[in-house]
Design an enzyme around this catalytic site. Structure first.
Site, PDB file in Angstrom:
ATOM      1  N   ARG A 174      -3.803 -16.244  -1.388  1.00  0.00           N
ATOM      2  CA  ARG A 174      -5.237 -16.072  -1.101  1.00  0.00           C
ATOM      3  C   ARG A 174      -6.027 -17.348  -1.399  1.00  0.00           C
ATOM      4  O   ARG A 174      -7.176 -17.297  -1.882  1.00  0.00           O
ATOM      5  CB  ARG A 174      -5.817 -14.896  -1.903  1.00  0.00           C
ATOM      6  CG  ARG A 174      -5.122 -13.588  -1.661  1.00  0.00           C
ATOM      7  CD  ARG A 174      -5.300 -13.059  -0.244  1.00  0.00           C
ATOM      8  NE  ARG A 174      -4.570 -11.822  -0.090  1.00  0.00           N
ATOM      9  CZ  ARG A 174      -3.325 -11.756   0.379  1.00  0.00           C
ATOM     10  NH1 ARG A 174      -2.687 -12.860   0.783  1.00  0.00           N
ATOM     11  NH2 ARG A 174      -2.717 -10.596   0.482  1.00  0.00           N
ATOM     12  N   SER A 224     -10.220  -5.522  -0.614  1.00  0.00           N
ATOM     13  CA  SER A 224      -9.757  -5.653  -1.996  1.00  0.00           C
ATOM     14  C   SER A 224     -10.695  -6.581  -2.768  1.00  0.00           C
ATOM     15  O   SER A 224     -11.011  -7.687  -2.311  1.00  0.00           O
ATOM     16  CB  SER A 224      -8.331  -6.218  -2.029  1.00  0.00           C
ATOM     17  OG  SER A 224      -7.429  -5.289  -1.460  1.00  0.00           O
ATOM     18  N   GLU A 294     -11.145 -11.535  -5.719  1.00  0.00           N
ATOM     19  CA  GLU A 294     -10.751 -12.087  -4.422  1.00  0.00           C
ATOM     20  C   GLU A 294     -11.994 -12.315  -3.565  1.00  0.00           C
ATOM     21  O   GLU A 294     -12.055 -13.261  -2.781  1.00  0.00           O
ATOM     22  CB  GLU A 294      -9.796 -11.118  -3.714  1.00  0.00           C
ATOM     23  CG  GLU A 294      -9.342 -11.596  -2.341  1.00  0.00           C
ATOM     24  CD  GLU A 294      -8.321 -10.649  -1.705  1.00  0.00           C
ATOM     25  OE1 GLU A 294      -7.442 -10.156  -2.436  1.00  0.00           O
ATOM     26  OE2 GLU A 294      -8.420 -10.415  -0.501  1.00  0.00           O
TER      27      GLU A 294
END
Length: 301
Positions: A174, A224, A294
Site C-alpha cells: 500500500r 479499509s 491506510e
C-alpha cells in the site's frame, strides 16, 4: 491566493468553484470546503493549472474519486483538483491496456474481463481511480497493482510530465514513491494476460458475492481504514478487541466488517479521527500492536 483565483477564473483551466464543500466529492461524504475546487476538462488544462499553481507557490491536493480519503472539517486550503472526464480514457492493445488516471478502477476490471484478459479481477471492489490505485499500490485477494503495472505518466508539481517505469515507483505494501514525491497520475499502462472469459467472470462474481456479504457497501465509507500489520489482519484484531459497533457521533466501526468505519448520517472528520484513535489505543492495549491508517487524511486540522 486572490491572484491565483483571478487567473483561474479568467483563464482556460476548467471549472473553478470557490469555497466548495468537499463532502459530496468523497465516498465518506465528509469534508469541509476547499478554497478552490478546480476540475480541468483535459490534460492541457490540467498541466497549465499545475504550472500556474507552481508559479504562485499555491498548495494543491488531488481528489480523484474521493475514496480512501478523509477531508478535515475545516477543508482544504489552496486548490483541490478533481480530474475531469478527459482523463477517463481506456484503450486495449493486445494484452496491454492504456488507461487514464481518472478512470474507475472497478470499471477497468470489468472492461478487462469483457476483453478476455485476466489480472485485474482483484480490482472489482476497489472504489477509486486508476491514479489512486497506482498511488496506493491498491490490492485485494493476494494481488495488487505492482504485479501488472508497466509504467505511468505522472504530472509533477512543477507542471512537467514524466514517465516512470514500475521499478521507479518503489512499490511496497500500500505504498509507492508518490507518497513522498507527489504527482498526478495521468495515464497508466498495465500488462494483462489472455484467459478464459468464463473463469474470469466466475472469479469476479465470487469476489463480488463475498464483498456483498462481508462489507457495508450500502453505507458511506472509505474501504479499509487500517493497513494490515505484518502477520496479522487489522479487521480480526479490531473484532477480537470487541470494537465492532463502537461509535463516536455518527461514525461507527462497522458491525459487518471491523476494518470499515461507516458514516451512519452526519459524521464529521473529527468523529472519524476520534474513533480511529480509540481503535488504535484499544488494539494496542490488547495486542501490543499499533495500527496504522491506510486512508489519507488531508486538509486543515
Amino acid at each position: 491566493m486572490q491572484q491565483v483565483i483571478t487567473e483561474l477564473l479568467n483563464g482556460s483551466y476548467g471549472d473553478v468553484r470557490l469555497n466548495e464543500p468537499l463532502a459530496p466529492y468523497t465516498t465518506w461524504k465528509i469534508g469541509g470546503p476547499a478554497d478552490v475546487l478546480l476540475i480541468p476538462h483535459d490534460i492541457k488544462q490540467l498541466v497549465s493549472a499545475v504550472r500556474l499553481l507552481h508559479q504562485h507557490e499555491t498548495p494543491w491536493t488531488a481528489l480523484g474519486r474521493g475514496s480512501n480519503l478523509l477531508v478535515s472539517d475545516k477543508g482544504i486550503r489552496g486548490v483541490a483538483i478533481k480530474l475531469g472526464d478527459a482523463l477517463e480514457t481506456v484503450r486495449f492493445e493486445g494484452e496491454y491496456v492504456y488507461v487514464g488516471g481518472a478512470y474507475s478502477f472497478i470499471k477497468l476490471s470489468v472492461m478487462a474481463g469483457k476483453e478476455g484478459l485476466t489480472g485485474l479481477e482483484f480490482a472489482g471492489g476497489i472504489p477509486g481511480t486508476v491514479g489512486g490505485a497506482v498511488y496506493m499500490n491498491a490490492g485485494a485477494h493476494g494481488a495488487d497493482v505492482s504485479r501488472i503495472l508497466q509504467r505511468v505518466e505522472v504530472l509533477l508539481p512543477t507542471g512537467e510530465l514524466v514517465t516512470l517505469q514500475k521499478d521507479d515507483l518503489a512499490y511496497a505494501y500500500r505504498h509507492s514513491i508518490l507518497h513522498t514525491k507527489p504527482g498526478i497520475v495521468t495515464e497508466a499502462v498495465f500488462k494483462l494476460s489472455y484467459g478464459d472469459r468464463k473463469e474470469i467472470a466466475a472469479a469476479m462474481a465470487a469476489y463480488k458475492d463475498r464483498r456483498l456479504r462481508t462489507q457495508p457497501l450500502q453505507l458511506a465509507c472509505a474501504g479499509s481504514v487500517f493497513r494490515n500489520p505484518e502477520g496479522h489482519h487489522a479487521a480480526k484484531l479490531i473484532e477480537e478487541a470487541g470494537l465492532k459497533g463502537l461509535r463516536v457521533g455518527d461514525a461507527e466501526v462497522s458491525p459487518l466488517h471491523a476494518n470499515f468505519i461507516v458514516n451512519t448520517g452526519q459524521a464529521t472528520a473529527h468523529d472519524v479521527l476520534t474513533l480511529i484513535e480509540q481503535v488504535q489505543n484499544a488494539v494496542s492495549e490488547r495486542f501490543g500492536i499499533r495500527l496504522v491508517t491506510e486512508v489519507l487524511v488531508v486538509g486543515e486540522r
